[in-house]
Design a protein around this motif. Structure first.
Motif, PDB file in Angstrom:
ATOM      1  N   ASP A  48       1.842  20.604 -11.599  1.00 39.71           N
ATOM      2  CA  ASP A  48       2.780  20.481 -10.479  1.00 39.71           C
ATOM      3  C   ASP A  48       4.029  19.687 -10.844  1.00 39.71           C
ATOM      4  O   ASP A  48       4.946  19.577 -10.041  1.00 39.71           O
ATOM      5  N   ASP A  49       4.076  19.103 -12.040  1.00 37.51           N
ATOM      6  CA  ASP A  49       5.198  18.282 -12.480  1.00 37.51           C
ATOM      7  C   ASP A  49       6.257  19.166 -13.144  1.00 37.51           C
ATOM      8  O   ASP A  49       5.970  19.876 -14.102  1.00 37.51           O
ATOM      9  N   LEU A  50       7.491  19.121 -12.623  1.00 31.14           N
ATOM     10  CA  LEU A  50       8.613  19.856 -13.200  1.00 31.14           C
ATOM     11  C   LEU A  50       9.720  18.864 -13.486  1.00 31.14           C
ATOM     12  O   LEU A  50      10.143  18.105 -12.612  1.00 31.14           O
ATOM     13  N   ARG A  51      10.214  18.822 -14.729  1.00 30.77           N
ATOM     14  CA  ARG A  51      11.310  17.921 -15.087  1.00 30.77           C
ATOM     15  C   ARG A  51      12.245  18.613 -16.063  1.00 30.77           C
ATOM     16  O   ARG A  51      11.884  19.576 -16.717  1.00 30.77           O
ATOM     17  N   PHE A  52      13.467  18.089 -16.146  1.00 32.83           N
ATOM     18  CA  PHE A  52      14.483  18.639 -17.039  1.00 32.83           C
ATOM     19  C   PHE A  52      14.596  17.757 -18.267  1.00 32.83           C
ATOM     20  O   PHE A  52      14.741  16.536 -18.158  1.00 32.83           O
ATOM     21  N   GLU A  53      14.526  18.354 -19.444  1.00 34.71           N
ATOM     22  CA  GLU A  53      14.716  17.647 -20.723  1.00 34.71           C
ATOM     23  C   GLU A  53      16.043  18.100 -21.319  1.00 34.71           C
ATOM     24  O   GLU A  53      16.166  19.240 -21.757  1.00 34.71           O
TER      25      GLU A  53
END
Length: 106
Positions: free
Chosen positions: A71-76
């Motif tokens: 459920d974790d979405l992040r931008f790298e």
């Protein structure tokens, strides 16, 4: 004669994220979705006798990727690309702002 706008649209669809990074990947339950900044331009013309020509080109910069773990979405971000884009932008914006301030002082 084929519709040139449709042909150019199909060709420009091949540029962008796919040309910078490739397709989204699934690795060990982690989804990696690439992000890119793309510019595309075309031009053409003809003379009075009907002879014509044209050309085009594009530029794509890999900006980073979205990483999804459950459920974790992040931008790298891709730091090198962001600096290559950001430094000229900040310089131009600062120069423009200084000219506006100088014009308002007069």
């Amino acid at each position: 004669m084929p519709n040139i706008a449709l042909e150019l649209g199909e060709q420009s669809a091949a540029l962008g994220v796919k040309s910078s990074y490739g397709e989204p990947l699934d690795i060990d339950g982690v989804r990696i979705i690439p992000v890119a900044l793309t510019w595309v331009g075309y031009g053409g013309g003809s003379d009075d006798s009907g002879n014509g020509g044209g050309g085009g080109g594009g530029y794509s910069v890999p900006v980073g990727a979205y990483i999804r773990r459950g459920d974790d979405l992040r931008f790298e971000p891709n730091i090198v690309s962001l600096l290559a884009i950001g430094i000229p932008f900040v310089w131009v914006a600062g120069r423009a702002l200084s000219r506006v301030i100088r014009a308002l002082k007069k």
